[in-house]
Design an enzyme around this catalytic site. Structure first.
Site, PDB file in Angstrom:
ATOM      1  N   ASN A   8      10.120  -6.821   7.042  1.00 54.61           N
ATOM      2  CA  ASN A   8      10.322  -5.758   8.041  1.00 54.61           C
ATOM      3  C   ASN A   8      11.289  -6.282   9.101  1.00 54.61           C
ATOM      4  O   ASN A   8      10.893  -7.018  10.005  1.00 54.61           O
ATOM      5  CB  ASN A   8       8.968  -5.391   8.661  1.00 54.61           C
ATOM      6  CG  ASN A   8       9.098  -4.345   9.754  1.00 54.61           C
ATOM      7  OD1 ASN A   8      10.146  -3.730   9.915  1.00 54.61           O
ATOM      8  ND2 ASN A   8       8.025  -4.150  10.517  1.00 54.61           N
ATOM      9  N   TRP A   9      12.548  -5.910   8.959  1.00 52.83           N
ATOM     10  CA  TRP A   9      13.572  -6.422   9.891  1.00 52.83           C
ATOM     11  C   TRP A   9      13.464  -5.786  11.277  1.00 52.83           C
ATOM     12  O   TRP A   9      14.122  -6.225  12.221  1.00 52.83           O
ATOM     13  CB  TRP A   9      14.974  -6.159   9.339  1.00 52.83           C
ATOM     14  CG  TRP A   9      15.365  -7.015   8.168  1.00 52.83           C
ATOM     15  CD1 TRP A   9      14.581  -7.955   7.526  1.00 52.83           C
ATOM     16  CD2 TRP A   9      16.625  -7.015   7.497  1.00 52.83           C
ATOM     17  NE1 TRP A   9      15.292  -8.530   6.503  1.00 52.83           N
ATOM     18  CE2 TRP A   9      16.550  -7.974   6.458  1.00 52.83           C
ATOM     19  CE3 TRP A   9      17.814  -6.311   7.673  1.00 52.83           C
ATOM     20  CZ2 TRP A   9      17.625  -8.236   5.604  1.00 52.83           C
ATOM     21  CZ3 TRP A   9      18.881  -6.570   6.815  1.00 52.83           C
ATOM     22  CH2 TRP A   9      18.785  -7.531   5.799  1.00 52.83           C
ATOM     23  N   LYS A  10      12.677  -4.715  11.401  1.00 51.31           N
ATOM     24  CA  LYS A  10      12.581  -3.976  12.669  1.00 51.31           C
ATOM     25  C   LYS A  10      13.998  -3.584  13.127  1.00 51.31           C
ATOM     26  O   LYS A  10      14.819  -3.218  12.299  1.00 51.31           O
ATOM     27  CB  LYS A  10      11.807  -4.785  13.710  1.00 51.31           C
ATOM     28  CG  LYS A  10      10.470  -5.278  13.135  1.00 51.31           C
ATOM     29  CD  LYS A  10       9.516  -5.800  14.150  1.00 51.31           C
ATOM     30  CE  LYS A  10       8.226  -6.245  13.441  1.00 51.31           C
ATOM     31  NZ  LYS A  10       7.179  -6.660  14.336  1.00 51.31           N
ATOM     32  N   HIS A  86       3.633   2.105  11.447  1.00 52.92           N
ATOM     33  CA  HIS A  86       3.641   0.772  12.062  1.00 52.92           C
ATOM     34  C   HIS A  86       3.125   0.877  13.505  1.00 52.92           C
ATOM     35  O   HIS A  86       3.435   1.841  14.213  1.00 52.92           O
ATOM     36  CB  HIS A  86       5.055   0.181  12.036  1.00 52.92           C
ATOM     37  CG  HIS A  86       5.058  -1.276  12.371  1.00 52.92           C
ATOM     38  ND1 HIS A  86       4.964  -1.723  13.669  1.00 52.92           N
ATOM     39  CD2 HIS A  86       5.104  -2.384  11.588  1.00 52.92           C
ATOM     40  CE1 HIS A  86       4.953  -3.052  13.659  1.00 52.92           C
ATOM     41  NE2 HIS A  86       5.043  -3.475  12.409  1.00 52.92           N
ATOM     42  N   GLU A  88       4.041  -0.463  16.150  1.00 51.92           N
ATOM     43  CA  GLU A  88       5.072  -0.329  17.189  1.00 51.92           C
ATOM     44  C   GLU A  88       5.475   1.129  17.359  1.00 51.92           C
ATOM     45  O   GLU A  88       5.830   1.560  18.464  1.00 51.92           O
ATOM     46  CB  GLU A  88       6.279  -1.222  16.833  1.00 51.92           C
ATOM     47  CG  GLU A  88       5.960  -2.688  17.085  1.00 51.92           C
ATOM     48  CD  GLU A  88       6.750  -3.672  16.239  1.00 51.92           C
ATOM     49  OE1 GLU A  88       7.731  -3.277  15.592  1.00 51.92           O
ATOM     50  OE2 GLU A  88       6.357  -4.854  16.228  1.00 51.92           O
ATOM     51  N   GLU A 157      -2.562  -5.005   9.792  1.00 55.24           N
ATOM     52  CA  GLU A 157      -1.819  -5.783  10.783  1.00 55.24           C
ATOM     53  C   GLU A 157      -2.522  -5.682  12.134  1.00 55.24           C
ATOM     54  O   GLU A 157      -2.301  -4.722  12.880  1.00 55.24           O
ATOM     55  CB  GLU A 157      -0.407  -5.206  10.951  1.00 55.24           C
ATOM     56  CG  GLU A 157       0.455  -5.269   9.728  1.00 55.24           C
ATOM     57  CD  GLU A 157       1.934  -5.243  10.110  1.00 55.24           C
ATOM     58  OE1 GLU A 157       2.622  -6.217   9.821  1.00 55.24           O
ATOM     59  OE2 GLU A 157       2.377  -4.273  10.735  1.00 55.24           O
ATOM     60  N   GLY A 163       3.927 -10.727  16.006  1.00 57.64           N
ATOM     61  CA  GLY A 163       4.956 -11.348  16.850  1.00 57.64           C
ATOM     62  C   GLY A 163       4.423 -12.316  17.887  1.00 57.64           C
ATOM     63  O   GLY A 163       5.134 -12.674  18.821  1.00 57.64           O
ATOM     64  N   SER A 200       2.481 -12.397  12.209  1.00 58.82           N
ATOM     65  CA  SER A 200       2.832 -13.810  12.377  1.00 58.82           C
ATOM     66  C   SER A 200       2.721 -14.626  11.088  1.00 58.82           C
ATOM     67  O   SER A 200       2.332 -15.797  11.121  1.00 58.82           O
ATOM     68  CB  SER A 200       1.998 -14.445  13.491  1.00 58.82           C
ATOM     69  OG  SER A 200       2.291 -13.822  14.737  1.00 58.82           O
TER      70      SER A 200
HETATM   71  P1  PGA Z   1       5.597 -10.453  12.686  1.00 57.30           P
HETATM   72  O1  PGA Z   1       5.647  -8.873  12.478  1.00 57.30           O
HETATM   73  O2  PGA Z   1       5.617 -11.090  11.307  1.00 57.30           O
HETATM   74  O3  PGA Z   1       6.802 -10.780  13.485  1.00 57.30           O
HETATM   75  O4  PGA Z   1       4.311 -10.757  13.391  1.00 57.30           O
HETATM   76  C1  PGA Z   1       4.924  -8.237  11.462  1.00 57.30           C
HETATM   77  C2  PGA Z   1       5.117  -6.751  11.525  1.00 57.30           C
HETATM   78  O5  PGA Z   1       5.142  -6.187  12.631  1.00 57.30           O
HETATM   79  O6  PGA Z   1       5.258  -6.062  10.497  1.00 57.30           O
END
Ligand code: PGA
Length: 243
Positions: A8-10, A86, A88, A157, A163, A200
């Site tokens: 997931n490059w966001k 997600h 976010e 998640e 993160g 993470s």
């Molecule tokens: P992360 O993000 O590996 O940077 O914790 C995971 C995600 O949000 O899909």
């Protein structure tokens, strides 16, 4: 079944050139790369072994939805998977369980494989609400599609692990896999699903999750922005079976 690893490059990287470079460096069998929308086509044209995923979609089939992207449009440029719900998006953009349900339905209708993200905040976990939050996200997120024959990926998640450099423990994830199966199995015989972990994940801790066949893979954010690192994670996954 082999492990499913999703990058997931966001909202990264900044330029098309960097996206192309990262795609080249990450092109490995067993990986699904989810770049930002503007880079999808170029990444799709660059990869030979990895597969293409998107980070979101909209449920409308076309027409007056300024700024949105449909499942059919994604499918048409070679996208196979799509991340939906997600945290976010839920937290920053007000995405609700009902919106998630419509997106899941649209993805399945177009023949895309949805990756449904669920997980609790730190406050919810501390208040002992992890189970009820995840159950609600699963049941509402799938309520439009539960009786149709479908195959999805559930990504657990925990929001506090995303993160932060502090992943959940494999033991806690194993309990969550059990919990998710107990929520979904009695609901629908038509639904098949795998359960992956996100939050993470790095090449240092991936093995502790992948050793368990109940954990079917990982959704990787930060660590997927380095080709070497994400390839290492995929290689670790290849040493272990999934069930
Ligand atoms: P992360 O993000 O590996 O940077 O914790 C995971 C995600 O949000 O899909």
């Amino acid at each position: 079944m082999s492990k499913l690893i999703i990058a997931n490059w966001k909202m990264n990287p900044r330029t098309l050139t960097e996206a192309r470079e990262l795609a080249k460096a990450s092109d490995i069998e067993g990986l699904i790369i989810c770049p930002p929308f503007p880079f999808l086509e170029e990444v799709g044209a660059t990869i030979r072994k990895a597969k293409l995923g998107a980070q979101d979609l909209f449920w409308g089939e076309g027409g007056a939805y300024t700024g949105e992207v449909s499942a059919d449009e994604l499918k048409d440029i070679g996208v196979e998977y799509v991340i939906i719900g997600h945290s976010e998006r839920r937290q920053n953009l007000g995405e609700t369980d009902e919106m998630v349900a419509k997106k899941i339905a649209a993805a399945l209708k177009a023949g895309l494989k949805p990756i449904l993200c669920v997980g609790e905040t730190r406050a919810e976990r501390d208040a002992g609400k992890t189970g009820s939050v995840v159950q609600r996200e699963l049941e509402t997120g799938l309520f439009l599609t539960k009786n149709q024959k479908s195959s999805i990926v559930v990504a657990y998640e925990p929001i506090w692990a995303i993160g932060t450099g502090t992943p959940d423990t494999p033991e806690s994830m194993l309990e969550m896999v059990e919990f998710i199966k107990n929520v979904l199995n009695p609901q629908s015989r038509a639904l098949t699903f795998s359960v992956i972990y996100g939050g993470s994940v790095t090449s240092k801790n991936a093995e502790s999750f992948f050793r368990h066949k109940e954990i079917n893979g990982a959704l990787v954010g930060g660590a997927s922005l380095k080709g070497e690192e994400i390839k290492k994670i995929v290689e670790i996954g290849k040493k272990y079976e999934s069930r």
